[in-house]
Motif scaffolding. Structure first.
Motif, short mmCIF file in Angstrom:
data_model
loop_
_atom_site.label_atom_id
_atom_site.label_comp_id
_atom_site.label_asym_id
_atom_site.label_seq_id
_atom_site.Cartn_x
_atom_site.Cartn_y
_atom_site.Cartn_z
N THR A 173 21.80 35.45 -17.85
CA THR A 173 20.39 35.81 -17.96
C THR A 173 20.11 36.60 -19.23
O THR A 173 19.01 36.53 -19.77
N GLU A 174 21.07 37.42 -19.70
CA GLU A 174 20.84 38.20 -20.91
C GLU A 174 20.71 37.30 -22.13
O GLU A 174 19.83 37.49 -22.96
N LYS A 175 21.61 36.33 -22.23
CA LYS A 175 21.53 35.39 -23.34
C LYS A 175 20.58 34.24 -23.06
O LYS A 175 20.29 33.44 -23.95
N ARG A 176 20.09 34.18 -21.80
CA ARG A 176 19.18 33.11 -21.38
C ARG A 176 19.80 31.74 -21.64
O ARG A 176 19.20 30.88 -22.30
N GLN A 177 20.99 31.59 -21.11
CA GLN A 177 21.72 30.34 -21.27
C GLN A 177 22.19 29.85 -19.90
O GLN A 177 22.60 30.65 -19.04
N MET A 178 22.16 28.55 -19.72
CA MET A 178 22.64 27.92 -18.50
C MET A 178 23.40 26.66 -18.89
O MET A 178 22.87 25.82 -19.61
N LYS A 179 24.65 26.58 -18.39
CA LYS A 179 25.47 25.40 -18.66
C LYS A 179 25.44 24.49 -17.45
O LYS A 179 25.68 24.93 -16.32
N LEU A 180 25.19 23.21 -17.72
CA LEU A 180 25.07 22.22 -16.66
C LEU A 180 26.07 21.09 -16.87
O LEU A 180 26.57 20.88 -17.98
N ALA A 222 15.75 32.53 -11.64
CA ALA A 222 16.65 31.38 -11.76
C ALA A 222 18.07 31.73 -11.37
O ALA A 222 18.76 30.94 -10.72
N GLN A 223 18.53 32.91 -11.72
CA GLN A 223 19.89 33.30 -11.35
C GLN A 223 20.03 33.49 -9.84
O GLN A 223 21.09 33.19 -9.26
N ARG A 224 18.96 33.95 -9.22
CA ARG A 224 19.01 34.13 -7.77
C ARG A 224 18.97 32.80 -7.03
O ARG A 224 19.71 32.58 -6.05
N ARG A 225 18.17 31.89 -7.52
CA ARG A 225 18.00 30.61 -6.82
C ARG A 225 19.03 29.57 -7.23
O ARG A 225 19.33 28.66 -6.46
N VAL A 245 12.74 27.97 -17.96
CA VAL A 245 14.20 28.00 -17.83
C VAL A 245 14.75 26.63 -18.19
O VAL A 245 14.38 25.62 -17.58
N GLU A 246 15.63 26.61 -19.19
CA GLU A 246 16.27 25.38 -19.62
C GLU A 246 17.78 25.57 -19.59
O GLU A 246 18.30 26.64 -19.89
N GLY A 247 18.47 24.49 -19.24
CA GLY A 247 19.91 24.47 -19.26
C GLY A 247 20.41 23.41 -20.21
O GLY A 247 19.69 22.45 -20.52
N LEU A 248 21.65 23.57 -20.68
CA LEU A 248 22.24 22.62 -21.61
C LEU A 248 23.33 21.81 -20.91
O LEU A 248 24.25 22.38 -20.32
N GLU A 281 20.00 15.00 -12.18
CA GLU A 281 20.62 16.01 -11.33
C GLU A 281 21.86 16.52 -12.03
O GLU A 281 22.56 15.76 -12.70
N ALA A 282 22.10 17.81 -11.86
CA ALA A 282 23.24 18.42 -12.55
C ALA A 282 23.79 19.55 -11.71
O ALA A 282 23.14 20.06 -10.79
N LEU A 283 25.00 19.92 -12.05
CA LEU A 283 25.69 21.02 -11.39
C LEU A 283 25.68 22.22 -12.32
O LEU A 283 25.98 22.11 -13.51
N VAL A 284 25.29 23.40 -11.79
CA VAL A 284 25.28 24.62 -12.60
C VAL A 284 26.72 25.10 -12.74
O VAL A 284 27.37 25.45 -11.77
N ILE A 285 27.20 25.09 -13.99
CA ILE A 285 28.56 25.54 -14.26
C ILE A 285 28.57 27.05 -14.50
O ILE A 285 29.45 27.76 -13.98
N ALA A 286 27.62 27.55 -15.26
CA ALA A 286 27.54 28.99 -15.55
C ALA A 286 26.11 29.34 -15.94
O ALA A 286 25.36 28.49 -16.43
N ILE A 287 25.71 30.63 -15.73
CA ILE A 287 24.38 31.10 -16.09
C ILE A 287 24.49 32.52 -16.62
O ILE A 287 25.22 33.35 -16.07
#
Length: 628
Positions: A499-506, A432-435, A462-465, A491-497
């Motif tokens: 991988t260690e904490k397994r968190q994605m901000k959208l 997910a971080q690569r793509r 993989v889930e984002g918030l 649809e959303a824009l990836v603000i930050a990701i």
């Protein structure tokens, strides 16, 4: 006393007859012969066949022997010799109150000399501390209860009395002392027992299980207790079973006292129950004592039923785990004799190692997997899959499944191993971080909504918030459900990701076009636009281009010159050409001539002026202008 009583009391004279028979072979025959003392014996000894009278001594008492008179010859009479012989050799009446001297101590028994050239045996359990402190020469009061197969007298430390008259019987009855007696016959309802007088023992209190055992008691000497005594009617009832139970209880206590927690003993499976098996501990030292082998202590491997691995009659070597001092219950263990797998678990199963195992149990919080006999690990429900939230382990696994897992942690002191199933699969967060790096646009499905935002599944596992403030741009939401619903594609824009904490901000609102986005899209640098001056601070100004779109600008020298320069019409205003006025107005009415430019006013807030776009930045949403 009746004839029947007299006939029943004949065994009381047996010691005299036996003594007379033994006297014929003893050394005292050398001093005096039976022929020389026969007249004296005839004078002093009553015949056994003569009926007894009420004035005579009790039938169960030994016949008295008259003392020789002083005028007789100085030689000893046969009566004296017989009396001395009875005192030193006749032991039937006193054999139940002997003093034994320890001869030797074996692994299981203590051998004692009880006198009269007789030796008897007692189990070690009859002594304190399993006879650890007993040594040769020690003396103990004992009673004879029978003979064993090796022809040793079987002894007991149980107190037994031998009554000789009614007063002795009454004392034994009052003190509840056991008495010795001889079974003479089987009668209706029980047995006839000679305890000095004839007594009755009910069959139910004989300690036997059937008629054959009851018949086998005839002629044997037994130990019993008087439960009823009526001297008037000469009615005596005795009980052998209560004595056997007391002796068994004393022996059992002695055997238990010889046991220690941690001892390894042999036993035989007596009964199998749903919760385990009862094992009769074998050997002369512990014979007859049952212990419980709980199902959890049978095998290192978890078993469902004890009968799966045990059978009635099976011989086992077990370990004593616990002894309840109050109840006497004994807990046994079989698996405790096998090597403990947890001692080397940390070395054999390091963190990160991949193992295979069998699912043994499913719980609400996870699944237990046996990786080897005696070693079970827990796969927590959160460690089963990357793909989705699991409601119950049964959604993915069932008992008996063979699975691969990764060791997450090992705690031998707590006997715990944490396993992970999803760790055997590729981590979707790495992909997910690569793509989907920060700044990329993604599409996903709303899976869950909370008060602070909505979770959107971008890929499997993989889930984002999307925070509630990043859902819509034009209003404030009290709850995400005001703009979204579960299962909705967004649809959303990836603000930050991370991988260690397994968190994605959208963010969703950053993908929704705004007025300034549309304005920037519709214009280009160099375009002339109209705007109202909102603020002038020195050379800086703010311009409202409409719909809340703000632009920034500066008043440079060129812009200031345009403000200060007079209009061309103002210079010629001093000499108006009246002849051309009518033609000018006529041309303007027809639209063929431009209107004369008014003199520009000084730049001030609130003015509507023309501006030229000098810069457009769509990413920063920035517009810069200058006076046209």
């Amino acid at each position: 006393m009746s004839d029947e009583t007299t006939s029943e009391s004949k065994p009381a004279a047996e010691p005299i007859a036996e003594a007379a028979h033994e006297a014929a072979t003893e050394p005292i025959q050398e001093a005096v012969t039976a022929e020389e003392r026969a007249p004296e014996a005839q004078e002093t000894l009553p015949l056994a066949d003569e009926p007894a009278t009420k004035d005579d001594a009790p039938a169960f008492a030994a016949p008295t022997i008259e003392e020789p008179v002083a005028e007789q010859a100085p030689e000893e009479s046969f009566g004296d010799l017989l009396r001395d012989f009875e005192r030193t050799h006749t032991h039937r009446a006193a054999q139940n109150r002997l003093e034994g001297t320890v001869i030797s101590v074996s692994a299981e028994q203590v051998f004692l000399d009880v006198g009269y050239k007789m030796e008897g045996v007692l189990p070690r359990s009859a002594f304190e501390n399993n006879a650890d402190g007993v040594k040769a020469g020690d003396k103990f009061p004992v009673s004879i209860t029978g003979r064993n197969e090796e022809h040793y007298y079987v002894l007991s430390r149980f107190k037994v009395a031998q009554p000789r008259d009614w007063s002795a019987l009454e004392k034994a009855f009052a003190d509840k002392t056991a008495v010795a007696g001889t079974v003479t016959a089987v009668i209706k309802g029980g047995l006839s027992v000679d305890v000095g007088v004839r007594a009755f023992m009910p069959a139910s209190r004989s300690g036997t299980r059937d008629a054959a055992e009851l018949e086998a008691l005839v002629g044997q000497e037994i130990t019993c207790r008087i439960t009823k005594l009526d001297t008037t009617d000469e009615d005596v009832v005795v009980d052998r079973r209560v004595v056997l139970e007391e002796q068994s209880r004393v022996e059992m206590e002695g055997r238990r006292a010889a046991m220690n927690v941690g001892d390894v003993v042999t036993g035989t499976v007596r009964t199998i129950m749903p919760y385990g098996a009862f094992v009769t501990i074998g050997g002369a030292e512990f014979g007859g004592i049952d212990g419980l082998l709980h199902i959890s202590d049978i095998s290192l491997t978890r078993i469902a039923k004890a009968e799966d691995v045990l059978s009635v009659g099976q011989e086992l070597t077990v370990k004593i785990l616990r002894i309840d001092s109050e109840t006497g219950k004994i807990s046994l263990g079989l698996k405790q004799l096998q090597p403990e797998p947890w001692e080397t678990a940390a070395e054999r199963f390091p963190v990160g190692a991949r193992v295979s195992g069998t699912v043994t149990r499913l719980m609400d919080f996870g699944a237990f997997v046996e990786i080897e006999p005696g070693l079970e690990g827990l796969v927590h429900i959160s460690e089963m899959t990357w793909a989705k939230k699991v409601r119950h382990p049964s959604d993915l696994l069932k008992t008996g499944d063979r699975v691969d897992a990764v060791i997450l942690s090992v705690k031998p002191e707590e006997k715990r191993i944490a396993l992970g199933l999803k760790q055997t699969l590729a981590d979707p967060w790495v992909e997910a971080q690569r793509r989907n790096p920060a700044g990329s646009q993604v599409t996903g499905t709303v899976t869950k909504m909370m008060a602070f935002g909505a979770f959107v599944e971008i890929a499997e596992g993989v889930e984002g918030l999307v925070h509630i403030s990043e859902i819509v741009p034009d209003r404030r939401l009290n709850h995400p459900s005001e703009a979204l619903h579960t299962g909705q594609k967004v649809e959303a824009l990836v603000i930050a990701i991370d991988t260690e904490k397994r968190q994605m901000k959208l963010s969703m609102k950053q993908l929704i076009p705004t007025s300034i986005d549309e304005y920037i899209a519709e214009h280009k640098t160099g375009d002339t636009v109209s705007g109202r001056v909102v603020e002038v601070k020195g050379s800086a100004l703010q311009v409202d281009l409409g719909d809340g779109i703000r632009a920034t600008g500066r008043v440079g020298k060129a812009s200031a010159a345009k403000v200060a320069a007079p209009a061309p019409e103002a210079a010629a205003a001093e000499k108006p050409d009246l002849s051309a006025l009518s033609s000018m107005l006529k041309a303007r009415w027809k639209g063929n001539a431009p209107a004369p430019e008014a003199a520009p006013e000084p730049l001030a807030e609130g003015q509507l002026r023309s501006f030229k776009i000098v810069k457009l930045d769509a990413e920063k949403k920035l517009i810069e202008v200058e006076l046209a």
